[in-house]
Design a protein around this motif. Structure first.
Motif, PDB file in Angstrom:
ATOM      1  N   GLY A 165     -49.131 -11.879 -19.989  1.00 47.50           N
ATOM      2  CA  GLY A 165     -48.557 -10.630 -19.488  1.00 47.50           C
ATOM      3  C   GLY A 165     -47.097 -10.669 -19.750  1.00 47.50           C
ATOM      4  O   GLY A 165     -46.426 -11.643 -20.021  1.00 47.50           O
ATOM      5  N   TYR A 166     -46.415  -9.625 -19.291  1.00 45.27           N
ATOM      6  CA  TYR A 166     -44.867  -9.445 -19.309  1.00 45.27           C
ATOM      7  C   TYR A 166     -44.511  -8.570 -18.312  1.00 45.27           C
ATOM      8  O   TYR A 166     -45.000  -7.602 -17.832  1.00 45.27           O
ATOM      9  CB  TYR A 166     -44.685  -8.889 -20.721  1.00 45.27           C
ATOM     10  CG  TYR A 166     -43.007  -8.814 -20.793  1.00 45.27           C
ATOM     11  CD1 TYR A 166     -42.343  -9.719 -21.177  1.00 45.27           C
ATOM     12  CD2 TYR A 166     -42.263  -7.480 -20.532  1.00 45.27           C
ATOM     13  CE1 TYR A 166     -40.924  -9.698 -21.405  1.00 45.27           C
ATOM     14  CE2 TYR A 166     -40.929  -7.406 -20.732  1.00 45.27           C
ATOM     15  CZ  TYR A 166     -40.361  -8.665 -21.315  1.00 45.27           C
ATOM     16  OH  TYR A 166     -38.942  -8.673 -21.521  1.00 45.27           O
ATOM     17  N   GLN A 167     -43.493  -9.140 -17.376  1.00 47.11           N
ATOM     18  CA  GLN A 167     -42.884  -8.169 -16.392  1.00 47.11           C
ATOM     19  C   GLN A 167     -41.233  -8.176 -16.639  1.00 47.11           C
ATOM     20  O   GLN A 167     -40.416  -8.976 -17.029  1.00 47.11           O
ATOM     21  CB  GLN A 167     -43.039  -8.850 -15.038  1.00 47.11           C
ATOM     22  CG  GLN A 167     -42.735  -8.166 -13.558  1.00 47.11           C
ATOM     23  CD  GLN A 167     -43.425  -8.212 -12.659  1.00 47.11           C
ATOM     24  OE1 GLN A 167     -44.054  -9.465 -12.291  1.00 47.11           O
ATOM     25  NE2 GLN A 167     -43.310  -7.420 -11.418  1.00 47.11           N
ATOM     26  N   TYR A 168     -40.795  -6.973 -16.519  1.00 44.52           N
ATOM     27  CA  TYR A 168     -39.656  -6.530 -16.869  1.00 44.52           C
ATOM     28  C   TYR A 168     -38.736  -6.022 -15.630  1.00 44.52           C
ATOM     29  O   TYR A 168     -39.371  -5.056 -15.052  1.00 44.52           O
ATOM     30  CB  TYR A 168     -39.342  -5.561 -18.086  1.00 44.52           C
ATOM     31  CG  TYR A 168     -38.174  -5.185 -18.480  1.00 44.52           C
ATOM     32  CD1 TYR A 168     -37.198  -5.940 -18.861  1.00 44.52           C
ATOM     33  CD2 TYR A 168     -37.458  -3.938 -17.588  1.00 44.52           C
ATOM     34  CE1 TYR A 168     -35.860  -5.194 -19.493  1.00 44.52           C
ATOM     35  CE2 TYR A 168     -36.340  -3.643 -17.809  1.00 44.52           C
ATOM     36  CZ  TYR A 168     -35.396  -4.065 -18.817  1.00 44.52           C
ATOM     37  OH  TYR A 168     -34.175  -3.638 -18.998  1.00 44.52           O
ATOM     38  N   TYR A 169     -37.676  -6.539 -15.201  1.00 49.40           N
ATOM     39  CA  TYR A 169     -37.097  -5.972 -14.134  1.00 49.40           C
ATOM     40  C   TYR A 169     -35.884  -5.098 -14.417  1.00 49.40           C
ATOM     41  O   TYR A 169     -35.296  -5.634 -15.197  1.00 49.40           O
ATOM     42  CB  TYR A 169     -36.460  -7.441 -13.112  1.00 49.40           C
ATOM     43  CG  TYR A 169     -37.641  -8.036 -12.736  1.00 49.40           C
ATOM     44  CD1 TYR A 169     -37.911  -7.683 -11.437  1.00 49.40           C
ATOM     45  CD2 TYR A 169     -38.059  -8.996 -13.462  1.00 49.40           C
ATOM     46  CE1 TYR A 169     -38.857  -8.535 -10.807  1.00 49.40           C
ATOM     47  CE2 TYR A 169     -39.019 -10.011 -12.674  1.00 49.40           C
ATOM     48  CZ  TYR A 169     -39.565  -9.404 -11.356  1.00 49.40           C
ATOM     49  OH  TYR A 169     -40.537 -10.187 -10.833  1.00 49.40           O
ATOM     50  N   PHE A 170     -35.874  -3.991 -13.808  1.00 45.99           N
ATOM     51  CA  PHE A 170     -34.548  -3.022 -14.043  1.00 45.99           C
ATOM     52  C   PHE A 170     -33.345  -3.501 -13.454  1.00 45.99           C
ATOM     53  O   PHE A 170     -33.410  -4.030 -12.416  1.00 45.99           O
ATOM     54  CB  PHE A 170     -34.913  -1.565 -13.660  1.00 45.99           C
ATOM     55  CG  PHE A 170     -36.101  -1.088 -14.401  1.00 45.99           C
ATOM     56  CD1 PHE A 170     -35.724  -0.482 -15.711  1.00 45.99           C
ATOM     57  CD2 PHE A 170     -37.400  -1.059 -13.956  1.00 45.99           C
ATOM     58  CE1 PHE A 170     -36.761   0.129 -16.560  1.00 45.99           C
ATOM     59  CE2 PHE A 170     -38.277  -0.573 -14.722  1.00 45.99           C
ATOM     60  CZ  PHE A 170     -38.069  -0.109 -16.119  1.00 45.99           C
ATOM     61  N   GLU A 171     -32.164  -3.166 -14.130  1.00 43.97           N
ATOM     62  CA  GLU A 171     -30.787  -3.734 -13.477  1.00 43.97           C
ATOM     63  C   GLU A 171     -30.583  -2.912 -12.153  1.00 43.97           C
ATOM     64  O   GLU A 171     -31.061  -1.668 -11.898  1.00 43.97           O
ATOM     65  CB  GLU A 171     -29.746  -3.117 -14.390  1.00 43.97           C
ATOM     66  CG  GLU A 171     -28.357  -3.436 -14.154  1.00 43.97           C
ATOM     67  CD  GLU A 171     -27.388  -3.160 -14.984  1.00 43.97           C
ATOM     68  OE1 GLU A 171     -26.176  -2.535 -14.670  1.00 43.97           O
ATOM     69  OE2 GLU A 171     -27.836  -3.291 -16.352  1.00 43.97           O
ATOM     70  N   LYS A 172     -29.918  -3.600 -11.354  1.00 42.88           N
ATOM     71  CA  LYS A 172     -29.484  -2.944  -9.777  1.00 42.88           C
ATOM     72  C   LYS A 172     -27.997  -3.541  -9.540  1.00 42.88           C
ATOM     73  O   LYS A 172     -27.844  -4.601  -9.539  1.00 42.88           O
ATOM     74  CB  LYS A 172     -30.559  -3.462  -8.708  1.00 42.88           C
ATOM     75  CG  LYS A 172     -30.019  -2.660  -7.534  1.00 42.88           C
ATOM     76  CD  LYS A 172     -30.941  -3.052  -6.456  1.00 42.88           C
ATOM     77  CE  LYS A 172     -30.667  -2.606  -5.080  1.00 42.88           C
ATOM     78  NZ  LYS A 172     -31.508  -3.022  -4.038  1.00 42.88           N
ATOM     79  N   ASP A 173     -27.139  -2.255  -9.469  1.00 44.65           N
ATOM     80  CA  ASP A 173     -25.657  -2.963  -9.095  1.00 44.65           C
ATOM     81  C   ASP A 173     -25.211  -3.855 -10.243  1.00 44.65           C
ATOM     82  O   ASP A 173     -24.571  -4.708  -9.664  1.00 44.65           O
ATOM     83  CB  ASP A 173     -25.629  -3.237  -7.763  1.00 44.65           C
ATOM     84  CG  ASP A 173     -25.974  -2.245  -6.773  1.00 44.65           C
ATOM     85  OD1 ASP A 173     -25.895  -1.001  -7.034  1.00 44.65           O
ATOM     86  OD2 ASP A 173     -26.606  -2.566  -5.829  1.00 44.65           O
ATOM     87  N   ASN A 174     -25.338  -3.733 -11.135  1.00 41.85           N
ATOM     88  CA  ASN A 174     -24.853  -4.686 -12.443  1.00 41.85           C
ATOM     89  C   ASN A 174     -25.501  -5.974 -12.495  1.00 41.85           C
ATOM     90  O   ASN A 174     -24.796  -6.853 -13.256  1.00 41.85           O
ATOM     91  CB  ASN A 174     -23.365  -4.568 -12.371  1.00 41.85           C
ATOM     92  CG  ASN A 174     -22.614  -3.237 -12.514  1.00 41.85           C
ATOM     93  OD1 ASN A 174     -23.075  -2.609 -13.407  1.00 41.85           O
ATOM     94  ND2 ASN A 174     -21.565  -2.950 -11.668  1.00 41.85           N
ATOM     95  N   GLN A 175     -26.648  -6.229 -12.218  1.00 38.96           N
ATOM     96  CA  GLN A 175     -27.271  -7.357 -11.878  1.00 38.96           C
ATOM     97  C   GLN A 175     -28.573  -7.036 -12.156  1.00 38.96           C
ATOM     98  O   GLN A 175     -29.091  -5.925 -11.921  1.00 38.96           O
ATOM     99  CB  GLN A 175     -27.186  -8.220 -10.605  1.00 38.96           C
ATOM    100  CG  GLN A 175     -25.656  -8.653 -10.356  1.00 38.96           C
ATOM    101  CD  GLN A 175     -25.716  -9.664  -8.696  1.00 38.96           C
ATOM    102  OE1 GLN A 175     -26.766  -9.913  -8.342  1.00 38.96           O
ATOM    103  NE2 GLN A 175     -24.355  -9.436  -8.385  1.00 38.96           N
ATOM    104  N   GLN A 176     -29.335  -8.172 -12.885  1.00 37.49           N
ATOM    105  CA  GLN A 176     -30.670  -7.900 -13.384  1.00 37.49           C
ATOM    106  C   GLN A 176     -31.446  -9.095 -13.337  1.00 37.49           C
ATOM    107  O   GLN A 176     -31.119 -10.322 -13.991  1.00 37.49           O
ATOM    108  CB  GLN A 176     -30.726  -7.299 -14.750  1.00 37.49           C
ATOM    109  CG  GLN A 176     -32.193  -6.879 -15.113  1.00 37.49           C
ATOM    110  CD  GLN A 176     -31.962  -6.339 -16.615  1.00 37.49           C
ATOM    111  OE1 GLN A 176     -30.834  -6.466 -17.224  1.00 37.49           O
ATOM    112  NE2 GLN A 176     -33.179  -5.428 -17.052  1.00 37.49           N
TER     113      GLN A 176
END
Length: 279
Positions: A165-176
């Protein structure tokens, strides 16, 4: 610890009378889906211990079979104790082991029953999640998307699943948060002594393995480069018991390989206890 087990007991007693999803492992990816119109409610208590601290959490997961090959899941957490430096992991085949609320679709796109009680099948999973905290591991945590695929063999005696599997986190307040590719492998065995019908108890034992390769976090749009991606491999046993309308599973994983980036914290173990009831 006493508070944790008290809340765990209360949570497990809130289970509805429902149909179980499948007879599979805890940590590794699996393939079973519910029958059309089937409903399953699962309550789990889980913990991850690092060299510095330990987390404790309850999770409640709802499963509904849209067709016999397509199901939807929704899982929500009750976080009791968070890790200050949490490892980036899912930790569980059906639900994340962090404070995310997650919804997912499971699609069994291949199934071949070639003998009595024997089958090969493959299932794909697509899910989305939202965090219940603003910061995780000193990084702003955003929503994420998760995809996985698993294939395996099941009979009345032997079981085997292989998946990734693969999990991708979206950017939040210029951090990811960094991404999370992972793979799992499970081998299961059902002893002959447990082949009887109810009211005879039914037990299965699994050897589970999980490999994770978390990527680097990003700050203000720039990747925090290191020489290579972190690597972690965990192995351990799990057990599944069925008796009448009840099902209980429990297990633990222990790290055998931990090649981590400098800011990562080493793990000591992961444990999980799941309880289900079905009609």
């Amino acid at each position: 610890m006493k508070t944790y087990f008290l809340i765990l007991g209360i949570g497990l007693l809130t289970l509805y009378q429902v149909e179980a999803q499948g007879h599979g492992p805890i940590f590794g990816l699996q393939t079973p889906t519910l029958a059309k119109g089937g409903i399953n409610m699962n309550a789990a208590g889980m913990s991850i211990a690092t060299e510095d601290d330990a987390s404790y959490m309850l999770r409640y997961t709802f499963f509904y079979g849209i067709t016999e090959d397509l199901q939807v899941t929704l899982t929500t957490p009750t976080v009791i104790e968070r890790l200050e430096n949490a490892p980036r992991t899912r930790g569980n085949s059906m639900m994340p082991s962090n404070g995310d609320i997650e919804a997912a679709l499971w699609y069994r796109f291949f199934s071949n029953a070639f003998g009595v009680g024997k089958r090969f099948e493959s299932t794909a999973i697509l899910g989305v999640s939202a965090p219940t905290e603003d910061v995780r591991g000193q990084v702003n945590v955003g929503n994420s998307i998760h995809g996985a695929i698993s294939t395996g063999y099941a009979s009345r005696t032997w079981y085997a699943w292989l998946g990734g599997g693969y999990q991708y986190y979206f950017e939040k307040d210029n951090q990811q948060l960094g991404d999370l590719p992972y793979a799992s492998m499970v081998i299961g065995y059902r002893p002959d002594v447990f082949m009887g019908d109810y009211p005879k108890p039914d037990w299965r034992v699994f050897l589970e393995s999980l490999a994770e390769f978390p990527g680097d976090n990003k700050y203000t749009g720039q990747q925090n480069f290191t020489d290579e991606r972190s690597k972690k491999v965990l192995v351990g046993p799990s057990f599944l018991g069925l008796y009448g309308a009840w099902g209980i599973s429990f297990g633990a994983l222990f790290p055998v390989v931990q090649d981590l980036s400098p800011e990562a914290v080493k793990e000591n173990y992961r444990v999980s206890l799941n309880l289900s009831y079905w009609l």
